[in-house]
Enzyme design. Structure first.
Site, PDB file in Angstrom:
ATOM      1  N   ASP A 123      -6.754   2.629  -3.736  1.00 18.88           N
ATOM      2  CA  ASP A 123      -5.790   3.655  -4.154  1.00 18.88           C
ATOM      3  C   ASP A 123      -5.154   4.265  -2.908  1.00 18.88           C
ATOM      4  OD1 ASP A 123      -6.361   3.330  -6.817  1.00 18.88           O
ATOM      5  OD2 ASP A 123      -7.410   5.242  -7.067  1.00 18.88           O
ATOM      6  N   ARG A 179       0.112  -2.226  -6.159  1.00 15.99           N
ATOM      7  CA  ARG A 179       0.470  -1.347  -7.277  1.00 15.99           C
ATOM      8  C   ARG A 179       1.525  -0.372  -6.742  1.00 15.99           C
ATOM      9  NH1 ARG A 179      -4.029   2.550  -8.446  1.00 15.99           N
ATOM     10  NH2 ARG A 179      -5.016   0.885  -9.634  1.00 15.99           N
ATOM     11  N   GLY A 183       3.718   8.375  -6.798  1.00 14.92           N
ATOM     12  CA  GLY A 183       2.964   9.166  -5.807  1.00 14.92           C
ATOM     13  C   GLY A 183       2.731  10.565  -6.351  1.00 14.92           C
ATOM     14  N   THR A 221       3.746   3.026 -14.051  1.00 13.39           N
ATOM     15  CA  THR A 221       4.570   4.178 -14.407  1.00 13.39           C
ATOM     16  C   THR A 221       4.569   4.387 -15.907  1.00 13.39           C
ATOM     17  OG1 THR A 221       6.782   5.169 -14.235  1.00 13.39           O
ATOM     18  CG2 THR A 221       6.699   2.772 -14.531  1.00 13.39           C
TER      19      THR A 221
END
Ligand SMILES: Cc1cc2nc3c(=O)[nH]c(=O)nc-3n(C[C@H](O)[C@H](O)[C@H](O)COP(=O)(O)OP(=O)(O)OC[C@H]3O[C@@H](n4cnc5c(N)ncnc54)[C@H](O)[C@@H]3O)c2cc1C
Length: 303
Positions: A123, A179, A183, A221
């Protein structure tokens, strides 16, 4: 305005009150909860990425504990025959204390996952971590070319340059797995776009670069406009189904998730769990446009 005020006070409210709003975003506090949720998604043809919550650790004991928990998680998901990957946050493994120790902890987890043909994605955290997390990804990719991925954030001004650099690093081997998301951290204007349209514009530019350069694109998203734009790019460049997937967070826009799946596209849901759910929940609540009505309803239910 009211929204901002509520967001401001959320982190000072009692934890069990915040939990009322948070539980839709978290599988539960225990590994078994995440396993149960993953089984449910798998039964619907949805993969997951499992994430143990607990970032920005500052004690060596805690770092060791979380590493062992991730190793257990890999073993458990293999034993249960789940269709999932894993997401890790490097600050959980001491990135800001000792980057080399963090690398060796994450390497151990990736090695374990790779031995079972599984994948671990790093991540992306706040901008003090960006360069270190990209370097860690490159190092791991050299040793585990099929088993590691990274996240990049469209709000960062540097992201397209980072993608170009990764394309050079890849040397046409088609190993890069990114990915792309908007943000979530509060970044200064020097490094990040602040305007929503600018972030969206950059998201599309970054995604187009990934698709044109044969990277694997995890399109993360819940923004319907961006999803429609992704459909157009996939069609325009005739992207094969093994080069992309859509990703969404647990508890967010299940209707959109279904409509993407109805088109026959692959979907992966991010399933976070663990006792350390507070910070993650606050981030999710801040981006939920209906939070005020949820809060008012909860107050009435309790009252
Ligand atoms: C799989 C996945 C992994 C991620 N990993 C990272 C990471 O590593 N680093 C990072 O910085 N960020 C990460 N994020 C978070 C991301 O950066 C965004 O903050 C988040 O996805 C919201 O942006 P959006 O694209 O959905 O657009 P937005 O414009 O924020 O949302 C679009 C619409 O989705 C709905 N929605 C969005 N969020 C919520 C919510 N919490 N509750 C209810 N409805 C909501 C609303 O209807 C909203 O209008 C990840 C997101 C996903 C989906």
């Amino acid at each position: 305005m009211i929204n901002k005020w509520i967001v401001g006070i959320l982190q000072y409210l009692p934890k069990n009150f915040v939990w009322i709003f948070s539980q839709r975003y978290i599988a539960g506090e225990d590994m078994r909860d995440a396993v149960k949720v993953t089984k449910k998604f798998n039964a619907q043809g949805i993969r997951t990425t499992m994430d143990l919550l607990g970032e920005f650790q500052t004690s060596a004991e805690k770092v060791e504990y979380y590493k062992k928990e991730y190793i257990k998680l890999v073993e458990e998901s293999v034993r249960e025959g789940l269709d999932n990957s894993f997401s890790v946050k490097p600050t959980m493994f001491g990135l800001l204390l000792d980057a080399e120790l963090c690398y060796s902890n994450i390497r151990e987890i990736v090695s374990k996952a790779a031995s079972h043909g599984r994948m671990v994605r790093i991540d992306m955290e706040d901008s003090q971590c960006t360069s270190m997390e990209i370097e860690m990804y490159k190092r791991l990719l050299t040793e585990f070319p099929q088993n590691v991925g990274l996240v990049l954030q469209a709000y960062l001004k540097r992201t397209l340059e980072d993608l170009k650099d990764l394309a050079i690093f890849d040397k046409g081997r088609r190993l890069i797995n990114i990915r792309i998301c908007k943000g979530i951290y509060n970044e200064p204007v020097e490094v990040a776009f602040k305007d929503k349209e600018e972030v969206n514009g950059n998201f599309i530019i970054d995604l187009e670069f990934m698709l044109r350069n044969h990277m694997f694109a995890a399109i993360a998203t819940h923004d319907r406009k961006l999803v429609r734009h992704a459909y157009r790019l996939i069609e325009q460049y005739e992207i094969k189904s093994d080069r992309f997937e859509f990703q969404m967070l647990y508890g967010v826009t299940p209707d959109l998730r279904k409509s993407i799946m109805d088109k026959g596209f692959a979907m992966r849901v991010y399933v976070p769990y663990g006792k350390d759910w507070f910070n993650y929940s606050i981030r999710r609540l801040k981006e939920n446009p209906r939070m005020i009505s949820h809060m008012i309803r909860a107050l009435f239910v309790r009252g």
